[in-house]
Design a protein around this motif. Structure first.
Motif, PDB file in Angstrom:
ATOM      1  N   SER A 170       2.871 -10.408   0.144  1.00 31.00           N
ATOM      2  CA  SER A 170       2.851  -9.422   1.222  1.00 31.00           C
ATOM      3  C   SER A 170       3.058  -8.006   0.682  1.00 31.00           C
ATOM      4  CB  SER A 170       3.890  -9.756   2.295  1.00 31.00           C
ATOM      5  OG  SER A 170       5.182  -9.686   1.786  1.00 31.00           O
ATOM      6  N   ILE A 171       3.588  -7.874  -0.557  1.00 32.04           N
ATOM      7  CA  ILE A 171       3.694  -6.543  -1.176  1.00 32.04           C
ATOM      8  C   ILE A 171       2.290  -5.982  -1.402  1.00 32.04           C
ATOM      9  CG2 ILE A 171       4.363  -5.325  -3.271  1.00 32.04           C
ATOM     10  CD1 ILE A 171       6.906  -6.082  -2.367  1.00 32.04           C
ATOM     11  N   GLU A 173      -0.354  -6.891   0.218  1.00 27.61           N
ATOM     12  CA  GLU A 173      -0.917  -6.612   1.542  1.00 27.61           C
ATOM     13  C   GLU A 173      -0.370  -5.299   2.090  1.00 27.61           C
ATOM     14  OE1 GLU A 173      -0.165 -10.077   3.872  1.00 27.61           O
ATOM     15  OE2 GLU A 173      -1.855 -11.155   2.997  1.00 27.61           O
ATOM     16  N   ALA A 174       0.921  -5.054   1.849  1.00 30.64           N
ATOM     17  CA  ALA A 174       1.515  -3.799   2.326  1.00 30.64           C
ATOM     18  C   ALA A 174       0.820  -2.615   1.678  1.00 30.64           C
ATOM     19  CB  ALA A 174       3.010  -3.780   2.020  1.00 30.64           C
ATOM     20  N   ALA A 175       0.511  -2.728   0.390  1.00 33.14           N
ATOM     21  CA  ALA A 175      -0.162  -1.634  -0.308  1.00 33.14           C
ATOM     22  C   ALA A 175      -1.558  -1.414   0.258  1.00 33.14           C
ATOM     23  CB  ALA A 175      -0.222  -1.927  -1.801  1.00 33.14           C
ATOM     24  N   GLN A 176      -2.271  -2.519   0.505  1.00 36.34           N
ATOM     25  CA  GLN A 176      -3.605  -2.406   1.114  1.00 36.34           C
ATOM     26  C   GLN A 176      -3.495  -1.763   2.483  1.00 36.34           C
ATOM     27  OE1 GLN A 176      -4.817  -6.493   1.201  1.00 36.34           O
ATOM     28  NE2 GLN A 176      -5.963  -6.330  -0.700  1.00 36.34           N
ATOM     29  N   ASP A 177      -2.494  -2.221   3.211  1.00 36.21           N
ATOM     30  CA  ASP A 177      -2.263  -1.735   4.562  1.00 36.21           C
ATOM     31  C   ASP A 177      -2.063  -0.225   4.564  1.00 36.21           C
ATOM     32  OD1 ASP A 177      -1.773  -2.831   7.270  1.00 36.21           O
ATOM     33  OD2 ASP A 177       0.094  -1.716   7.057  1.00 36.21           O
ATOM     34  N   LEU A 178      -1.426   0.287   3.507  1.00 38.50           N
ATOM     35  CA  LEU A 178      -1.102   1.714   3.442  1.00 38.50           C
ATOM     36  C   LEU A 178      -2.179   2.503   2.710  1.00 38.50           C
ATOM     37  CD1 LEU A 178       2.665   1.200   2.786  1.00 38.50           C
ATOM     38  CD2 LEU A 178       1.693   2.303   4.794  1.00 38.50           C
ATOM     39  N   GLY A 179      -3.362   1.930   2.601  1.00 38.36           N
ATOM     40  CA  GLY A 179      -4.489   2.715   2.129  1.00 38.36           C
ATOM     41  C   GLY A 179      -4.902   2.520   0.682  1.00 38.36           C
ATOM     42  N   CYS A 180      -4.416   1.465   0.017  1.00 37.34           N
ATOM     43  CA  CYS A 180      -4.820   1.225  -1.364  1.00 37.34           C
ATOM     44  C   CYS A 180      -6.032   0.300  -1.405  1.00 37.34           C
ATOM     45  CB  CYS A 180      -3.699   0.546  -2.144  1.00 37.34           C
ATOM     46  SG  CYS A 180      -2.350   1.620  -2.576  1.00 37.34           S
ATOM     47  N   ASN A 181      -7.060   0.700  -2.151  1.00 41.44           N
ATOM     48  CA  ASN A 181      -8.124  -0.263  -2.427  1.00 41.44           C
ATOM     49  C   ASN A 181      -7.647  -1.183  -3.557  1.00 41.44           C
ATOM     50  OD1 ASN A 181      -8.416   1.181  -4.788  1.00 41.44           O
ATOM     51  ND2 ASN A 181     -10.107   2.411  -4.003  1.00 41.44           N
ATOM     52  N   LYS A 188      -0.788   0.970  -8.498  1.00 40.27           N
ATOM     53  CA  LYS A 188       0.442   1.486  -7.896  1.00 40.27           C
ATOM     54  C   LYS A 188       1.472   0.405  -7.622  1.00 40.27           C
ATOM     55  CE  LYS A 188      -1.397   5.561  -5.712  1.00 40.27           C
ATOM     56  NZ  LYS A 188      -1.543   6.290  -4.471  1.00 40.27           N
ATOM     57  N   CYS A 189       1.027  -0.851  -7.586  1.00 42.54           N
ATOM     58  CA  CYS A 189       1.959  -1.907  -7.211  1.00 42.54           C
ATOM     59  C   CYS A 189       2.082  -2.999  -8.252  1.00 42.54           C
ATOM     60  CB  CYS A 189       1.492  -2.547  -5.906  1.00 42.54           C
ATOM     61  SG  CYS A 189       2.429  -1.983  -4.560  1.00 42.54           S
TER      62      CYS A 189
ATOM     63  N   PHE B  55      -6.196  -8.868   7.051  1.00 47.43           N
ATOM     64  CA  PHE B  55      -5.796  -9.723   5.925  1.00 47.43           C
ATOM     65  C   PHE B  55      -6.448 -11.098   6.010  1.00 47.43           C
ATOM     66  CE2 PHE B  55      -1.794  -7.087   6.333  1.00 47.43           C
ATOM     67  CZ  PHE B  55      -2.215  -6.178   5.390  1.00 47.43           C
ATOM     68  N   TYR B  76      -7.413  -1.435   4.104  1.00 45.07           N
ATOM     69  CA  TYR B  76      -6.991  -0.074   3.770  1.00 45.07           C
ATOM     70  C   TYR B  76      -7.800   0.983   4.495  1.00 45.07           C
ATOM     71  CZ  TYR B  76     -10.818   0.064   0.299  1.00 45.07           C
ATOM     72  OH  TYR B  76     -12.036   0.041  -0.330  1.00 45.07           O
ATOM     73  N   PHE B  84       6.053  -5.863   7.908  1.00 47.96           N
ATOM     74  CA  PHE B  84       6.003  -7.256   7.503  1.00 47.96           C
ATOM     75  C   PHE B  84       7.308  -7.981   7.790  1.00 47.96           C
ATOM     76  CE2 PHE B  84       2.679  -5.214   5.183  1.00 47.96           C
ATOM     77  CZ  PHE B  84       1.677  -6.160   5.139  1.00 47.96           C
ATOM     78  N   PHE B  90       8.396  -1.718  -1.597  1.00 48.36           N
ATOM     79  CA  PHE B  90       8.102  -1.612  -3.024  1.00 48.36           C
ATOM     80  C   PHE B  90       9.407  -1.390  -3.769  1.00 48.36           C
ATOM     81  CE2 PHE B  90       4.392   0.332  -0.784  1.00 48.36           C
ATOM     82  CZ  PHE B  90       3.593  -0.803  -0.882  1.00 48.36           C
ATOM     83  N   PHE B 101       4.443   6.506   0.351  1.00 49.54           N
ATOM     84  CA  PHE B 101       3.379   5.722  -0.309  1.00 49.54           C
ATOM     85  C   PHE B 101       2.013   5.904   0.364  1.00 49.54           C
ATOM     86  CE2 PHE B 101       0.979   1.988  -1.548  1.00 49.54           C
ATOM     87  CZ  PHE B 101       1.338   1.803  -2.865  1.00 49.54           C
TER      88      PHE B 101
END
Lengths: 275, 379
Positions: A170-171, A173-181, A188-189, B55, B76, B84, B90, B101
């Motif tokens: 889910s980390i 997923e959280a990064a994707q969620d916040l705009g990371c491709n 970044k993660c 997802f 994204y 979550f 992070f 972030f």
């Protein structure tokens, strides 16, 4: 209450304390002692000073160690990533593939590479059959580094893999969620969070690479002597044990410095400790 | 009405292997509402949320965001953000960098980032925590960081996946209020997933009750509680006595051997129905004045009231009353017309609403939180 627990703890610890005193601390003291004494047991700096003769060897060892560590990291990181993101069954298969070479004796593995790389070896015979002129591979720095990478690669893969399997999906997923491709997620993660594994992988590959012997003798044809080879030679030569001890001590200090730098580096970005 | 629909799910079906998680689900969500997906573990509520976040891809069906099909839009690029279940913060970054972030990914100017992070941390009451390390925070504080992080990027819709599940009861209540306040202040849409019916009732504008991948009922908390559509909903939301009845006419129903007046109509004459009576809506009266007569088989003191199991003709009712009764007492029960709710027979008829096998412990166990469908996901 407190006292009895501590007594119990002491009793339980004692075998390990005795063990490390006998087989870790004592040998270290001997190495230091021999480093600063001559053959008659008199104090001297001569052994240490004579190490300047091995400057080339030392530089070469560190250089080979650094190169093979970098190659291991470049190969191991994607493998570890792919392993950690595979299904459980394929993870087990890949794990066995990684471990399998380690079940074979180290000397035999190195010999196998000799057979493969020789001018008249399996690879060149095969190339000859295809009509390609033979490539000189054995007795080159490349061959030595290849041997090191082959031998030490699992030690890079395993710690990175083990850190990556513990990463909470889910980390990502959280990064994707916040705009990371996908690339940014990695940068970044995944990479920052897998640093503890990378650091311990680097240590576990660099230390044996720097101090290895035998690989260079067999795959380098004796032209690329490394610190480990020199130490072996010095201990096998009469009257040279003390110089060998000095070189061992120097190697230990070198490795300690490298590890300290690595740990410092990891502490500044991570709180995960290594080793 | 039509034009303020922000998310529209059409004919969504998802299966993980043999496990059909969502079956032809249709749901639209209005802009600015607090909507809760409520159901037991494995009912498909988390999967629904993950489909909105991007997802999980649905096997069939369409996801629309403001009228545009977004099935193929990666997470994204969606204007939704997620809080979550286990925070997913992070751990290699401090509080400030966690909140910043998403802003950095938007390439916002450093000054604006600083401003936004400050605002967000104030919003979640974490002023002064900027430099703190994630692992040095308590569960509640981590949860706040997760909320601030998701809100910082100014999403149109915030998805919350059982965000309070890991907190203790007191903190959970506080956070419920706080979340509701934040939602009202920002005016954005919250889609909230929970298995906790009380949480759903106290926070939501709209509740979607789900079971086995199918929506059982959509409505306001009042609708869901007072007018449950079937025995599953009646049982899952609060406590319910559900008995077999026969609708004799409009406003007249027979059950438990007695004829009652009620407020329901529109059923066929002599139609078999499920009758719901909430435990708190039954009045305990002297035996001779009771419409129904029964024997008290157990009494538990609950603080605000006594919870009794009463045997009425072999069927065990749960009754809540502020007057203490003794085990073995024979009592009369009085039920007002507006306390009776009539439901059509459904696949759930006869499965719920009988307290003969009731035990508190069993109830707790069946409501226990389990990690939902996540396992089935990868294979």
């Amino acid at each position: 209450m407190n006292k009895s627990t501590s007594l119990k703890t002491k009793l339980l610890n004692s075998p390990y304390i005795v063990w490390s005193a006998l087989f870790v601390i004592a040998p270290l003291i001997f190495v230091v002692y021999y480093s600063f004494t001559d053959i008659d047991g008199n104090f001297t700096f001569e052994n240490v000073l004579s190490l300047t003769a091995y400057t080339d060897t030392i530089i070469r060892s560190v250089w080979f160690g650094v190169v093979s560590t970098i190659i291991c990291l470049v190969i191991a990181y994607p493998i570890a990533y792919i392993m950690a993101h595979s299904k459980a069954a394929s993870q087990r298969t890949m794990m066995i593939m990684v471990m399998l070479p380690m079940w074979m004796n180290f000397l035999i593995r190195t010999y196998c590479w000799m057979v493969l790389l020789q001018d008249t070896g399996i690879i060149n015979t095969f190339l000859g059959k295809l009509g390609i002129s033979p490539v000189h591979m054995i007795n080159t720095p490349g061959a030595v580094i290849l041997g090191m990478v082959y031998d030490f690669l699992p030690f890079m893969i395993l710690p990175i893999y083990s850190v990556m399997t513990k990463l909470d999906p889910s980390i990502v997923e959280a990064a994707q969620d916040l705009g990371c491709n996908r690339f940014a997620v990695l940068r970044k993660c995944v990479i920052p969070l897998s640093m503890p594994g990378v650091i311990s992988g680097i240590t576990m590959v660099f230390v044996p690479s720097v101090s290895t012997f035998y690989i260079s003798q067999k795959l380098g044809g004796g032209s690329f002597e490394l610190i480990g080879d020199v130490i072996e030679r010095l201990y096998l030569t009469p009257n040279q044990n003390n110089v060998g001890a000095a070189l061992s001590m120097f190697l230990m200090i070198l490795i300690l410095i490298c590890m300290a730098i690595m740990n410092k580096f990891s502490n500044s970005s991570e709180e995960g400790m290594v080793i | 009405m039509e034009n303020n629909i922000i998310i529209d799910l059409k004919n969504i079906s998802v299966a993980f292997g043999d496990n059909q998680v969502l079956k032809n689900l249709n749901l639209y969500i209005r802009d600015g509402e607090f909507i809760t997906l409520l159901g037991p573990s494995g009912c498909g509520k988390t999967t629904t949320l993950r489909i909105i976040a991007g997802f999980t891809a649905p096997d069939e069906g369409q996801v629309y965001f403001e009228g545009k099909l977004i099935n193929n839009v990666p997470p994204y690029k969606r204007h939704v953000n997620t809080v979550f279940q286990r925070y997913a913060l992070f751990s290699h970054l401090n509080v400030y960098e966690n909140v910043a972030f998403g802003l950095r990914n938007k390439r916002m100017k450093e000054k604006e980032i600083r401003e936004t992070v400050k605002q967000m941390l104030e919003l979640v009451n974490l002023k002064g925590f900027e430099r703190r390390h994630i692992n040095s925070l308590s569960g509640g504080q981590q949860q706040r960081v997760a909320i601030a992080r998701a809100l910082a990027v100014n999403p149109r819709v915030l998805l919350l996946d059982e965000p309070l599940g890991a907190l203790d009861l007191k903190l959970r209540k506080d956070m419920q209020n706080e979340l509701k306040n934040i939602q009202q202040r920002l005016g954005i849409t919250f889609i909230y997933v929970t298995h906790d019916q009380e949480e759903a009732l106290s926070m939501s504008d709209t509740i979607v009750v789900m079971n086995n991948g199918i929506i059982q009922q959509i409505g306001t908390p009042k609708d869901i509680y007072n007018e449950p559509k079937n025995a599953f909903v009646a049982d899952f939301i609060g406590e319910s006595n559900i008995v077999d009845g026969i609708m004799r006419d409009d406003f007249v129903v027979d059950f438990s051997g007695h004829r009652f007046d009620c407020l329901d109509k529109g059923f066929a004459k002599d139609e078999a129905v499920d009758v719901v009576v909430r435990p708190e809506d039954v009045d305990v009266v002297p035996l001779e004045k009771g419409m129904l007569k029964g024997t008290v088989t157990s009494v538990v003191f609950k603080g605000v009231h006594y919870e009794m199991i009463v045997d009425i003709g072999g069927f065990k009712w749960m009754i809540q009353s502020t007057d203490e009764q003794q085990e073995g007492d024979k009592i009369g029960l009085y039920i007002e017309p507006d306390a009776i709710h009539i439901m059509k027979k459904s696949e759930y008829s006869g499965m719920f609403g009988d307290y003969s096998s009731f035990s508190e412990e069993y109830d707790e166990l069946s409501n226990a939180e389990e990690p939902e469908e996540a396992d089935g996901e990868e294979g």
